[in-house]
Design a protein around this motif. Sequence first.
Motif, mmCIF file in Angstrom:
data_model
loop_
_atom_site.group_PDB
_atom_site.id
_atom_site.type_symbol
_atom_site.label_atom_id
_atom_site.label_comp_id
_atom_site.label_asym_id
_atom_site.label_seq_id
_atom_site.Cartn_x
_atom_site.Cartn_y
_atom_site.Cartn_z
ATOM 1 N N UNK A 208 0.859 -1.178 0.000
ATOM 2 C CA UNK A 208 0.000 0.000 0.000
ATOM 3 C C UNK A 208 0.892 1.223 0.000
ATOM 4 N N UNK A 209 0.303 2.363 -0.259
ATOM 5 C CA UNK A 209 1.131 3.547 -0.438
ATOM 6 C C UNK A 209 1.726 4.034 0.874
ATOM 7 N N UNK A 210 3.047 4.230 0.917
ATOM 8 C CA UNK A 210 3.674 4.820 2.103
ATOM 9 C C UNK A 210 3.588 6.345 2.113
ATOM 10 N N UNK A 211 2.977 6.949 1.086
ATOM 11 C CA UNK A 211 2.941 8.402 0.994
ATOM 12 C C UNK A 211 2.115 8.982 2.142
ATOM 13 N N UNK A 212 2.612 10.054 2.721
ATOM 14 C CA UNK A 212 1.874 10.740 3.777
ATOM 15 C C UNK A 212 0.631 11.403 3.192
ATOM 16 N N UNK A 213 -0.335 11.681 4.065
ATOM 17 C CA UNK A 213 -1.576 12.301 3.602
ATOM 18 C C UNK A 213 -1.335 13.689 3.018
ATOM 19 N N UNK A 214 -0.358 14.382 3.515
ATOM 20 C CA UNK A 214 -0.026 15.706 3.003
ATOM 21 C C UNK A 214 1.385 15.684 2.438
ATOM 22 N N UNK A 215 1.557 16.270 1.263
ATOM 23 C CA UNK A 215 2.875 16.352 0.647
ATOM 24 C C UNK A 215 2.856 17.498 -0.352
ATOM 25 N N UNK A 216 4.015 17.962 -0.718
ATOM 26 C CA UNK A 216 4.118 19.051 -1.675
ATOM 27 C C UNK A 216 3.839 18.546 -3.088
ATOM 28 N N UNK A 217 3.164 19.351 -3.875
ATOM 29 C CA UNK A 217 2.927 19.012 -5.279
ATOM 30 C C UNK A 217 4.104 19.374 -6.168
ATOM 31 N N UNK A 218 5.079 20.059 -5.608
ATOM 32 C CA UNK A 218 6.228 20.483 -6.385
ATOM 33 C C UNK A 218 7.511 19.936 -5.762
ATOM 34 N N UNK A 219 8.424 19.526 -6.629
ATOM 35 C CA UNK A 219 9.715 19.041 -6.142
ATOM 36 C C UNK A 219 10.573 20.226 -5.718
ATOM 37 N N UNK A 220 11.639 19.930 -5.004
ATOM 38 C CA UNK A 220 12.568 20.980 -4.581
ATOM 39 C C UNK A 220 13.209 21.644 -5.800
ATOM 40 N N UNK A 221 13.753 22.828 -5.579
ATOM 41 C CA UNK A 221 14.365 23.564 -6.693
ATOM 42 C C UNK A 221 15.515 22.776 -7.320
ATOM 43 N N UNK A 222 16.300 22.100 -6.489
ATOM 44 C CA UNK A 222 17.452 21.348 -7.008
ATOM 45 C C UNK A 222 16.997 20.220 -7.925
ATOM 46 N N UNK A 223 15.950 19.491 -7.530
ATOM 47 C CA UNK A 223 15.441 18.406 -8.368
ATOM 48 C C UNK A 223 14.788 18.969 -9.618
ATOM 49 N N UNK A 224 14.023 20.028 -9.471
ATOM 50 C CA UNK A 224 13.345 20.630 -10.629
ATOM 51 C C UNK A 224 14.345 21.050 -11.699
ATOM 52 N N UNK A 225 15.507 21.524 -11.268
ATOM 53 C CA UNK A 225 16.526 21.967 -12.223
ATOM 54 C C UNK A 225 17.208 20.805 -12.927
ATOM 55 N N UNK A 226 17.026 19.587 -12.399
ATOM 56 C CA UNK A 226 17.749 18.427 -12.933
ATOM 57 C C UNK A 226 16.896 17.540 -13.829
ATOM 58 N N UNK A 227 15.601 17.873 -14.001
ATOM 59 C CA UNK A 227 14.701 16.998 -14.758
ATOM 60 C C UNK A 227 14.000 17.779 -15.863
ATOM 61 N N UNK A 228 13.529 17.078 -16.909
ATOM 62 C CA UNK A 228 12.776 17.739 -17.974
ATOM 63 C C UNK A 228 11.338 17.997 -17.532
ATOM 64 N N UNK A 229 10.608 18.741 -18.339
ATOM 65 C CA UNK A 229 9.210 19.053 -17.999
ATOM 66 C C UNK A 229 8.337 17.806 -18.080
ATOM 67 N N UNK A 230 8.491 17.008 -19.136
ATOM 68 C CA UNK A 230 7.746 15.758 -19.305
ATOM 69 C C UNK A 230 8.713 14.590 -19.191
ATOM 70 N N UNK A 231 8.284 13.550 -18.489
ATOM 71 C CA UNK A 231 9.187 12.419 -18.290
ATOM 72 C C UNK A 231 8.406 11.192 -17.827
ATOM 73 N N UNK A 232 9.069 10.035 -18.000
ATOM 74 C CA UNK A 232 8.635 8.763 -17.419
ATOM 75 C C UNK A 232 9.565 8.503 -16.236
ATOM 76 N N UNK A 233 9.048 7.958 -15.159
ATOM 77 C CA UNK A 233 9.891 7.746 -13.986
ATOM 78 C C UNK A 233 9.975 6.272 -13.610
ATOM 79 N N UNK A 234 11.177 5.868 -13.200
ATOM 80 C CA UNK A 234 11.374 4.544 -12.596
ATOM 81 C C UNK A 234 12.145 4.745 -11.304
ATOM 82 N N UNK A 235 11.469 4.720 -10.138
ATOM 83 C CA UNK A 235 12.145 4.870 -8.859
ATOM 84 C C UNK A 235 12.512 3.508 -8.283
#
Length: 390
Positions: free
Chosen positions: A166-193
């Motif tokens: 089941x999801x470990x995500x907390x009930x509240x979280x930011x909809x935006x990544x940190x500035x450092x991560x945002x600067x390192x990724x493209x606008x559209x992407x596929x993710x594999x964590x």
Amino acid sequence: MRILIWTVNFSIGGGMRLLHNLTRAMARQPGVEHIRLVVGSQSLLRNANELNSIPNVSVVFHDSFIDHPNASYLLANVDVVYYFWPHTQLYRPIDRPTLCTFHDTTFFDFVPPFIDGPQLKLHWTLSQSWLEHVTAVAVSSQHVKNRLIAHFGPRNANAFVIPHAITPIAHTFSNQVSHAIAAAIPEDYIIYPSNTSPHKNHNNLLLGLSRFKERKKYPLVLTGYLTDLLRMPFPNFSSEHSWIPTLASTMNSTGLRVGADVFPLGFVSDQDIPALIKNAKALIMPSLSEGGGSYPVEEALRLGTPVLCSDIPVMREHLSRHSAKIAWFDPHNPDSIADALDELFTNYDDYKLSAIQGIHDPTQTWDDIAAAYVAVMRETYYRYYAKRIY
């Protein structure tokens, strides 16, 4: 009930998140007087301070075996010992009721590259010792239970199935990544964590991506342990993990470019993961083997992100609880991965709508899972002492 959770080590990804959420939820259960969580000093446990702040939880860093005289004080006033992560560890007999969770049989279903016969036999023997000597065994899916029976015999039909994908995500979280991560990724992407263990199948994923015609429009973002090593130019790096040069070579030979086709981020904090998944065009899970399912897949579907997934039994079992449309593929076949990517993006609106509609599918809570574990611990306690009496 006073519970000792003994786990010298554990997976630093999903395993750590499971341990954290499960310990918190178990502490809330009626009748749980105290939980003593013992972890190795090198275990990299995050959130230890948060767990220690719970009134009936104490976290202890300790490195000796559980039966060592130096550990005797940790067993004082304990009703049940719960071995959270027995994999690769040596079983040590103690005079307490014991429960272990056998999370997966990946090491036997998918033998890692370059493992020789004696190493495989050692791991099999270690696992057999746990399964034969603990009072009770819990598993994360019916699939794992079936595989235990196949590998270690019919006595494992008594294993308790407690799903926790089941999801470990907390009930509240930011909809935006940190500035450092945002600067390192493209606008559209596929993710594999995911970490880069061989069964996580990054190599076939990269081969499939290289055959995906729209990879420049929808490049792949990789997060997880050691993925950042793929940013280094081939072959000018070294790694103690034998599979990393293989992945780098695959990228080199197929023409996949870092910063254009693939964005390897390495470890990303739990604060950024929800937004990374939510803002992705899709999440892909190409794993060859899992235990109870996939936390990233569960998180994606709870956030309305479409999913492409390995067509393997445990993921079919996991996703049978969801209504969202899944782009399935054969994880052994890079062409199948490329075809699934083509299928999803050709019909993207249908997959996206289905994922959004499935956000509110019924699901268990961590308290549901913790209650199931506590019930099994009580049964383990009575089973142990009933055997001693009779």
